[in-house]
Design a protein around this motif. Structure first.
Motif, PDB file in Angstrom:
ATOM      1  N   THR A 626       5.781 -11.455  -5.393  1.00 46.79           N
ATOM      2  CA  THR A 626       7.148 -10.341  -4.738  1.00 46.79           C
ATOM      3  C   THR A 626       6.478 -10.385  -3.546  1.00 46.79           C
ATOM      4  OG1 THR A 626       7.676  -9.400  -6.656  1.00 46.79           O
ATOM      5  CG2 THR A 626       7.709  -7.890  -4.834  1.00 46.79           C
ATOM      6  N   LEU A 627       7.393 -10.703  -2.449  1.00 41.89           N
ATOM      7  CA  LEU A 627       7.432 -10.211  -1.206  1.00 41.89           C
ATOM      8  C   LEU A 627       8.168  -8.950  -0.283  1.00 41.89           C
ATOM      9  CD1 LEU A 627       6.635 -13.223  -1.357  1.00 41.89           C
ATOM     10  CD2 LEU A 627       7.176 -13.377   0.780  1.00 41.89           C
ATOM     11  N   ARG A 628       7.480  -8.234   0.567  1.00 39.32           N
ATOM     12  CA  ARG A 628       8.045  -7.493   1.488  1.00 39.32           C
ATOM     13  C   ARG A 628       7.087  -6.995   2.651  1.00 39.32           C
ATOM     14  NH1 ARG A 628       6.762  -2.911  -2.439  1.00 39.32           N
ATOM     15  NH2 ARG A 628       7.018  -4.560  -4.097  1.00 39.32           N
ATOM     16  N   VAL A 629       8.040  -6.382   3.049  1.00 41.77           N
ATOM     17  CA  VAL A 629       7.383  -6.598   5.093  1.00 41.77           C
ATOM     18  C   VAL A 629       7.260  -4.817   4.694  1.00 41.77           C
ATOM     19  CG1 VAL A 629       8.173  -6.059   7.308  1.00 41.77           C
ATOM     20  CG2 VAL A 629       8.288  -8.220   5.729  1.00 41.77           C
ATOM     21  N   VAL A 639       2.529  -9.945   0.013  1.00 45.76           N
ATOM     22  CA  VAL A 639       3.012 -11.319  -1.330  1.00 45.76           C
ATOM     23  C   VAL A 639       2.155 -10.152  -2.386  1.00 45.76           C
ATOM     24  CG1 VAL A 639       2.650 -13.541  -2.374  1.00 45.76           C
ATOM     25  CG2 VAL A 639       3.032 -12.595   0.110  1.00 45.76           C
ATOM     26  N   GLU A 640       3.194 -10.188  -3.474  1.00 48.14           N
ATOM     27  CA  GLU A 640       2.369  -9.630  -5.518  1.00 48.14           C
ATOM     28  C   GLU A 640       2.607 -10.405  -5.804  1.00 48.14           C
ATOM     29  OE1 GLU A 640       3.965  -5.598  -5.894  1.00 48.14           O
ATOM     30  OE2 GLU A 640       3.284  -4.689  -4.028  1.00 48.14           O
ATOM     31  N   ILE A 641       1.255 -10.288  -6.464  1.00 47.60           N
ATOM     32  CA  ILE A 641       1.629 -11.615  -7.847  1.00 47.60           C
ATOM     33  C   ILE A 641       1.481 -11.017  -9.219  1.00 47.60           C
ATOM     34  CG2 ILE A 641       1.190 -14.511  -9.314  1.00 47.60           C
ATOM     35  CD1 ILE A 641       2.051 -14.053  -5.689  1.00 47.60           C
ATOM     36  N   GLU A 642       2.304 -10.616 -10.328  1.00 55.14           N
ATOM     37  CA  GLU A 642       2.184  -9.870 -11.428  1.00 55.14           C
ATOM     38  C   GLU A 642       2.321 -11.298 -12.000  1.00 55.14           C
ATOM     39  OE1 GLU A 642       3.891  -5.894 -13.690  1.00 55.14           O
ATOM     40  OE2 GLU A 642       4.462  -7.040 -11.098  1.00 55.14           O
ATOM     41  N   ASP A 643       1.431 -10.434 -13.070  1.00 55.43           N
ATOM     42  CA  ASP A 643       1.599 -11.142 -14.411  1.00 55.43           C
ATOM     43  C   ASP A 643       0.597 -10.113 -15.227  1.00 55.43           C
ATOM     44  OD1 ASP A 643      -1.229 -11.587 -14.917  1.00 55.43           O
ATOM     45  OD2 ASP A 643      -1.807 -13.299 -13.322  1.00 55.43           O
ATOM     46  N   SER A 644       0.320 -11.102 -16.927  1.00 54.67           N
ATOM     47  CA  SER A 644       0.983 -10.174 -18.256  1.00 54.67           C
ATOM     48  C   SER A 644      -0.972 -10.005 -18.879  1.00 54.67           C
ATOM     49  CB  SER A 644       2.376 -11.109 -19.259  1.00 54.67           C
ATOM     50  OG  SER A 644       0.947 -12.764 -19.077  1.00 54.67           O
ATOM     51  N   VAL A 685      -1.819  -8.979  -8.589  1.00 54.49           N
ATOM     52  CA  VAL A 685      -3.272  -9.346  -7.240  1.00 54.49           C
ATOM     53  C   VAL A 685      -2.247  -9.735  -5.841  1.00 54.49           C
ATOM     54  CG1 VAL A 685      -4.587 -11.548  -6.528  1.00 54.49           C
ATOM     55  CG2 VAL A 685      -4.477 -11.640  -8.496  1.00 54.49           C
ATOM     56  N   TRP A 686      -2.637  -8.744  -5.276  1.00 58.22           N
ATOM     57  CA  TRP A 686      -1.221  -8.740  -3.627  1.00 58.22           C
ATOM     58  C   TRP A 686      -2.496  -8.954  -2.188  1.00 58.22           C
ATOM     59  CZ3 TRP A 686      -4.012  -5.373  -0.374  1.00 58.22           C
ATOM     60  CH2 TRP A 686      -4.952  -4.355  -0.935  1.00 58.22           C
ATOM     61  N   CYS A 687      -1.945  -9.725  -1.278  1.00 53.32           N
ATOM     62  CA  CYS A 687      -2.535  -9.717  -0.318  1.00 53.32           C
ATOM     63  C   CYS A 687      -1.671  -9.478   0.505  1.00 53.32           C
ATOM     64  CB  CYS A 687      -3.523 -11.057   0.558  1.00 53.32           C
ATOM     65  SG  CYS A 687      -1.698 -12.366  -0.646  1.00 53.32           S
ATOM     66  N   GLU A 688      -2.433  -8.576   2.446  1.00 47.12           N
ATOM     67  CA  GLU A 688      -1.551  -8.520   3.174  1.00 47.12           C
ATOM     68  C   GLU A 688      -2.249  -9.350   4.282  1.00 47.12           C
ATOM     69  OE1 GLU A 688      -1.678  -4.075   3.149  1.00 47.12           O
ATOM     70  OE2 GLU A 688      -0.725  -3.983   2.189  1.00 47.12           O
ATOM     71  N   PHE A 689      -1.029  -9.676   5.239  1.00 46.89           N
ATOM     72  CA  PHE A 689      -1.321 -10.492   6.321  1.00 46.89           C
ATOM     73  C   PHE A 689      -0.389  -9.325   7.484  1.00 46.89           C
ATOM     74  CE2 PHE A 689      -0.554 -13.392   2.861  1.00 46.89           C
ATOM     75  CZ  PHE A 689      -1.432 -14.263   3.417  1.00 46.89           C
ATOM     76  N   LEU A 690      -1.087  -9.375   8.688  1.00 44.92           N
ATOM     77  CA  LEU A 690      -0.258  -8.554   9.955  1.00 44.92           C
ATOM     78  C   LEU A 690       0.484  -9.789  10.623  1.00 44.92           C
ATOM     79  CD1 LEU A 690      -3.764  -7.680  11.607  1.00 44.92           C
ATOM     80  CD2 LEU A 690      -2.033  -5.805  10.218  1.00 44.92           C
ATOM     81  N   MET A 691       1.270  -8.653  11.280  1.00 43.64           N
ATOM     82  CA  MET A 691       2.249  -9.656  11.403  1.00 43.64           C
ATOM     83  C   MET A 691       2.749  -8.691  13.223  1.00 43.64           C
ATOM     84  SD  MET A 691       5.285  -9.039   8.412  1.00 43.64           S
ATOM     85  CE  MET A 691       6.026 -10.176   9.439  1.00 43.64           C
ATOM     86  N   PRO A 692       3.733  -9.814  13.973  1.00 38.56           N
ATOM     87  CA  PRO A 692       4.399  -9.592  15.493  1.00 38.56           C
ATOM     88  C   PRO A 692       4.827  -7.841  15.313  1.00 38.56           C
ATOM     89  CG  PRO A 692       4.095 -11.537  14.774  1.00 38.56           C
ATOM     90  CD  PRO A 692       3.995 -11.446  13.696  1.00 38.56           C
ATOM     91  N   ASN A 693       4.665  -6.426  16.253  1.00 38.01           N
ATOM     92  CA  ASN A 693       6.049  -5.675  16.076  1.00 38.01           C
ATOM     93  C   ASN A 693       7.036  -6.241  16.505  1.00 38.01           C
ATOM     94  OD1 ASN A 693       3.155  -3.977  14.701  1.00 38.01           O
ATOM     95  ND2 ASN A 693       2.654  -4.061  17.242  1.00 38.01           N
ATOM     96  N   ALA A 694       7.451  -7.334  16.696  1.00 35.25           N
ATOM     97  CA  ALA A 694       9.244  -6.858  17.091  1.00 35.25           C
ATOM     98  C   ALA A 694       9.842  -8.264  16.120  1.00 35.25           C
ATOM     99  CB  ALA A 694       9.398  -7.651  18.748  1.00 35.25           C
TER     100      ALA A 694
END
Length: 707
Positions: A626-629, A639-644, A685-694
């Motif tokens: 799963t990816l989301r902003v 980014v989220e990676i889900e397993d059993s 397991v999830w992780c986040e990345f900073l992105m530009p504001n525009a």
């Protein structure tokens, strides 16, 4: 008496009429009144009736004024004149005379009016008699009848008051019954005082009418010289039958009530279960003395009031205890949720006839979850007693724990049902659990026998959301039907999700759908602010009354200026499917570039590839990517990676020439933040990345896009 036709000089040949001896024997006098000549002839018995001597009377009617007082003569003239004018043949009247010694005497007269052939009145022939004894006997009978009627009225009033007191559920209810139109005023009391015994003192709880309060009597010791203290000490009523008795017996109190014109009083001890719980005083300004029957009625009234007061005080104590227990079982505080406004309310029911059982199993809860999600719970345990509240408290904590562990909504509900079944209680519970992702607005809802939720739109419109559900908690485990389908709904910015228990909807004798329609209309016309709307709904429930509890939770997703999604991507990657893994890699790069994070595309793709590979190598089953902003004060790509598998990832040292063991080092070095959270029987397991504001506008036509 008026002199009629006094100018006439002649009288009829048969005037005066001869008196009947029988009338004289019955102490009735006769008179013959010639209206033309104005002469009034009386026989000897008539003289005796008027207590006048023959030589004192000149034959003129107005000469009788020495015995007939002016008001009585005027009233008698009115009766005679009316009979003459309206063509009557006779008249009759009672009037008073003043005897020679000055004492009054009731007299009765009857007259027969003789007219000529033209109808003109000529003579009045009649009788007069002493009616004093007759009227005294009549008055005595009337007085006795009035006293009997008054006693019956007092008895009826006591019965009415007793019936009304049977519905009193608080001390104030008892006071209101005594003060209303069917209260003590109907038994003649001008004023009322009532006090309750508390720690050797009497605390005044009621006085009336306004302005009758006596300074210094709000709280008095039982041993002070006041009538209420006396009746509490002696356990006997005190009847005060005159102002003098009042002044002599209670010299401290009497000066303060003289302005009330009190002339008698009845003070009654309020005794319940052989102990005094208070005292009541009824003060009168129009009576002296109390008959035996009246005393018995007042004592019975005091007994009825005492029983009602004891029941009301016990009820209030039990209610305070029950509400305290209920509040202790509910969440003490509701956490603030980023991206949402939340309001919760609870109203205790008022089950008629269930002393001390104004407590139920209704509850609400709000559970913060990782990833910008929140769990909203509303539920109702069967029953209205402390056992229902205790079961509710346990069930709330367990459901909260299952949700925090990361289980899916359906699993949370199924496990809660098993727990309730294994709790070995005969209670079941209805429940609705909604897990909302406030960044995307997606809400997953599961329902266990509960009523449907409602959504209020930004424009004020409101609709009921149909949610497929399962059996109530406890019953589904008992019957082996633990399937709870999940209904996904989307909560747009500025929309409000409303969850409530059936106490807000159901009314005796009314259809549930009608209640839901009425609630929908009320919500649509209510204020936008969730707290004000919650207050409005509870006020409606209070005004309607009802026996059931009400629990209410409102969650409003905030508008575009708060945390929101800039895009969302989800892909399933099955083990042993290289094409799916390749497709996921391409899709991740395309989405990241479209969302304005091209500068970090290599880092994001590398980290996602590493996490997907670890999930496929070290677990069984597929991986969910799963990816989301997330946007707000700073834009982040998550980014989220889900397993059993519930096994947590761990760092391992790689050898000098080894390849394995470097994955988590890369994740830790390349991401801004990362972590692991439980998800049902597996993990994420999830992780986040900073992105530009525009960012550039996301390209939603790429491969694998799911809105």
């Amino acid at each position: 008496m008026a002199d009629r036709g006094a100018s006439a000089q002649s009288v009829p040949d048969d005037w005066p009429a001869h008196s009947d001896p029988i009338l004289a024997l019955n102490r009735m006098g006769t008179f013959d009144w010639d209206l033309d000549a104005g002469l009034f002839h009386m026989d000897a018995q008539a003289y005796e009736v008027f207590d006048i001597l023959p030589e004192e009377f000149d034959g003129r009617p107005d000469s009788l004024a020495i015995r007939v007082p002016r008001p009585e003569g005027s009233r008698l003239d009115t009766v005679v004149s009316r009979a003459i004018k309206d063509g009557s043949e006779n008249y009759g009247a009672y009037f008073r005379i003043r005897r020679r010694d000055g004492t009054p005497r009731w007299t009765h007269t009857q007259g027969y009016i003789r007219r000529d052939e033209t109808g003109r009145p000529r003579r009045i022939i009649g009788i007069v008699r002493d009616a004093t004894q007759e009227l005294e006997e009549s008055e005595a009978r009337s007085l006795r009848a009035a006293q009997d009627a008054a006693f019956r009225q007092q008895t009826n009033v006591v019965q009415i008051i007793t019936a009304a007191l049977s519905h009193a559920r608080s001390v104030q209810d008892v006071i209101d019954v005594l003060k209303d139109t069917h209260g003590v005023r109907n038994i003649g009391a001008a004023s009322l005082v009532m006090g309750l015994v508390e720690a050797g003192r009497i605390r005044l709880v009621a006085e009336g009418p306004e302005g009758s309060f006596v300074p210094g009597t709000r709280i008095t010791r039982i041993d002070e010289p006041y009538p209420m203290g006396e009746v509490v000490r002696t356990l006997s009523p005190r009847f005060i039958e005159s102002p003098e008795e009042f002044a002599d017996g209670y010299p401290i109190l009497w000066p303060h009530i003289t302005d009330l014109n009190i002339i008698s009083a009845a003070y009654l001890p309020l005794i319940a279960q052989a102990r005094p719980i208070g005292a009541m005083g009824l003060l009168y300004n129009d009576r002296c003395g109390f008959s035996t029957e009246e005393r018995a009625v007042l004592v019975a009234l005091g007994s009825s009031i005492a029983q009602s007061l004891q029941r009301a005080m016990l009820y209030e104590q039990e209610k305070d205890l029950a509400q305290g227990l209920q509040q202790a079982m509910l969440p003490r505080t509701i956490p603030s949720v980023r991206g949402a406004d939340v309001a919760v309310r609870y109203r205790a029911g008022s089950a008629a006839g269930s002393l001390g059982r104004d407590i139920g199993g209704d509850w609400y809860d709000l559970i913060p979850l990782p990833g910008g999600r929140v769990g909203a719970v509303i539920g109702d345990v069967q029953g209205h007693d402390t056992h229902a509240a205790a079961v509710m408290g346990q069930l709330r904590i367990v459901l909260r724990a299952y949700a925090a562990e990361g289980h899916t909504p359906a699993t949370v509900m199924a496990r809660a049902s098993v727990f309730l079944h294994e709790l070995d209680t005969d209670r079941f519970a209805t429940c609705l659990y909604a897990e909302a992702d406030l960044t995307t607005g997606v809400v997953q809802v599961v329902r266990a026998g509960h009523i449907d939720p409602l959504i209020r739109h930004q424009d004020g419109g409101c609709r009921r959301v149909t949610v497929h559900g399962g059996l109530p908690l406890g019953l589904s485990a008992e019957f082996g039907r633990l399937e709870y389908p999940v209904t996904a709904i989307e909560l747009e910015p500025a929309q409000t999700l409303l969850l409530c228990t059936d106490g807000l909807v159901e009314q005796p004798g009314a259809d549930l759908d009608d209640g839901m329609d009425l609630l929908t209309t009320l919500i649509a016309s209510g204020p936008d602010d969730v707290r004000e709307l919650a207050d409005r709904l509870i006020e409606m429930a209070e005004a309607r009354g009802g026996d059931d509890d009400v629990a209410l939770l409102l969650l409003r997703r905030r508008g575009p200026d708060s945390v929101q999604t800039g895009g969302r991507l989800q892909q399933h990657v099955a083990p042993g499917d290289p094409e799916a893994l390749t497709l996921a890699r391409h899709m991740i790069r395309a989405a990241v570039c479209a969302w304005g994070a091209r500068a970090r595309a290599d880092e994001i793709e590398l980290v996602a590839d590493e996490l997907i590979t670890n999930a496929l190598m070290h677990t069984e089953g597929s991986a969910i990517v799963t990816l989301r902003v997330l946007s707000g004060s700073e834009r982040r790509l998550r980014v989220e990676i889900e397993d059993s598998s519930s096994a947590l990832p761990r760092r391992r040292e790689a050898g000098e020439n080894g390849v394995s063991g470097r994955g988590l080092l890369l994740v830790d070095r390349l991401t801004d933040v990362w972590g692991v959270e439980a998800r049902g029987g597996g993990k994420c397991v999830w992780c986040e990345f900073l992105m530009p504001n525009a960012p550039d506008s996301p390209d939603r036509t790429g491969p694998g896009w799911h809105s």
